[in-house]
Design a protein around this motif. Sequence first.
Motif, PDB file in Angstrom:
ATOM      1  N   MET A  13     -62.432 -67.586  39.862  1.00  0.00           N
ATOM      2  CA  MET A  13     -62.323 -66.649  38.746  1.00  0.00           C
ATOM      3  C   MET A  13     -61.951 -65.261  39.258  1.00  0.00           C
ATOM      4  O   MET A  13     -62.312 -64.879  40.363  1.00  0.00           O
ATOM      5  N   SER A  14     -61.272 -64.489  38.425  1.00  0.00           N
ATOM      6  CA  SER A  14     -60.960 -63.110  38.756  1.00  0.00           C
ATOM      7  C   SER A  14     -62.211 -62.250  38.561  1.00  0.00           C
ATOM      8  O   SER A  14     -63.204 -62.688  37.958  1.00  0.00           O
ATOM      9  N   LYS A  15     -62.170 -61.016  39.059  1.00  0.00           N
ATOM     10  CA  LYS A  15     -63.297 -60.105  38.850  1.00  0.00           C
ATOM     11  C   LYS A  15     -63.598 -59.946  37.358  1.00  0.00           C
ATOM     12  O   LYS A  15     -64.764 -59.942  36.939  1.00  0.00           O
ATOM     13  N   ARG A  16     -62.553 -59.784  36.582  1.00  0.00           N
ATOM     14  CA  ARG A  16     -62.733 -59.597  35.137  1.00  0.00           C
ATOM     15  C   ARG A  16     -63.404 -60.806  34.509  1.00  0.00           C
ATOM     16  O   ARG A  16     -64.310 -60.672  33.674  1.00  0.00           O
ATOM     17  N   GLU A  17     -62.993 -61.992  34.913  1.00  0.00           N
ATOM     18  CA  GLU A  17     -63.580 -63.220  34.361  1.00  0.00           C
ATOM     19  C   GLU A  17     -65.039 -63.373  34.770  1.00  0.00           C
ATOM     20  O   GLU A  17     -65.881 -63.798  33.968  1.00  0.00           O
ATOM     21  N   VAL A  60     -78.817 -50.451  44.579  1.00  0.00           N
ATOM     22  CA  VAL A  60     -77.469 -50.558  44.026  1.00  0.00           C
ATOM     23  C   VAL A  60     -77.431 -51.557  42.874  1.00  0.00           C
ATOM     24  O   VAL A  60     -77.849 -52.715  43.036  1.00  0.00           O
ATOM     25  N   PRO A  61     -76.909 -51.145  41.723  1.00  0.00           N
ATOM     26  CA  PRO A  61     -76.733 -52.081  40.616  1.00  0.00           C
ATOM     27  C   PRO A  61     -75.472 -52.915  40.804  1.00  0.00           C
ATOM     28  O   PRO A  61     -74.662 -52.644  41.699  1.00  0.00           O
ATOM     29  N   LEU A  87     -70.346 -57.447  43.174  1.00  0.00           N
ATOM     30  CA  LEU A  87     -69.307 -57.135  42.204  1.00  0.00           C
ATOM     31  C   LEU A  87     -69.882 -56.119  41.231  1.00  0.00           C
ATOM     32  O   LEU A  87     -70.856 -56.392  40.533  1.00  0.00           O
ATOM     33  N   GLY A  88     -69.306 -54.913  41.226  1.00  0.00           N
ATOM     34  CA  GLY A  88     -69.801 -53.856  40.351  1.00  0.00           C
ATOM     35  C   GLY A  88     -69.220 -53.949  38.948  1.00  0.00           C
ATOM     36  O   GLY A  88     -68.673 -54.978  38.545  1.00  0.00           O
ATOM     37  N   HIS A  89     -69.316 -52.833  38.240  1.00  0.00           N
ATOM     38  CA  HIS A  89     -68.841 -52.801  36.852  1.00  0.00           C
ATOM     39  C   HIS A  89     -67.352 -52.478  36.749  1.00  0.00           C
ATOM     40  O   HIS A  89     -66.811 -52.410  35.648  1.00  0.00           O
ATOM     41  N   ASP A 144     -68.910 -47.695  45.578  1.00  0.00           N
ATOM     42  CA  ASP A 144     -68.110 -47.859  46.792  1.00  0.00           C
ATOM     43  C   ASP A 144     -67.595 -46.495  47.261  1.00  0.00           C
ATOM     44  O   ASP A 144     -67.637 -46.173  48.452  1.00  0.00           O
ATOM     45  N   ASP A 145     -67.122 -45.691  46.323  1.00  0.00           N
ATOM     46  CA  ASP A 145     -66.628 -44.348  46.640  1.00  0.00           C
ATOM     47  C   ASP A 145     -67.761 -43.470  47.153  1.00  0.00           C
ATOM     48  O   ASP A 145     -67.595 -42.737  48.142  1.00  0.00           O
TER      49      ASP A 145
END
Length: 205
Positions: free
Chosen positions: A1-5, A138-139, A150-152, A158-159
């Motif tokens: 699956m992609s990150k979005r999925e 970290v959320p 995998l964040g939001h 990350d930054d």
Amino acid sequence: MSKREVRKHIRKVLNTLSDARLESQSTCVAEQLRALKCYREASNVSVYLSMPKEELRTLQILANAHSDGKRVFIPRITLSKENSNYIGDRSDHLTMLLQSEAQIAQLRPRGKYALLEPQNYEPSLDAANCGGLDLVVVPGMAFTQNGARLGHGKGYYDDYIKRHEIITGRRPVLVGVALQEQILESLPLEGHDEKLDYVLVATKS
């Protein structure tokens, strides 16, 4: 699956969880964090203020941190022009501001994501000006047990970790806190995604 999925799938699952299940898992993870040596030795810690449904609840973690004598820093999305020390080219970025229990209790939703955050950016309260952070809770939307996250999708954490290293010369310990439903075997990550030092998840019930 992609990150979005993956995000879409996890969000759907999390929105079905009962308050009782969220609370029991959150309490379990709060105690796991308190038992970590890196937490016990940390002075400056960052803890996010959780959303009602889509992530592990952090009220107990916050209460523990204050009770344990930690200096607690809360995330705030800050316009880059507000922070004269900002490094980078984002229009907004994450800052971590020192907050007491009383201040946290008075926080109200702000910004486009309606998160509980300090209303104003105050340089004297910025972790970067207070010796830096020792540990960051970290959320995330999804995690693996070997430290992938995998964040939001906005890249704020990350930054922040990269900038913290540049400014302070050290990397804080990164601790992901996860609900059982957020743990996956693998995630579609990219090179800029920071890996976590620990992922804490409630024991199977």
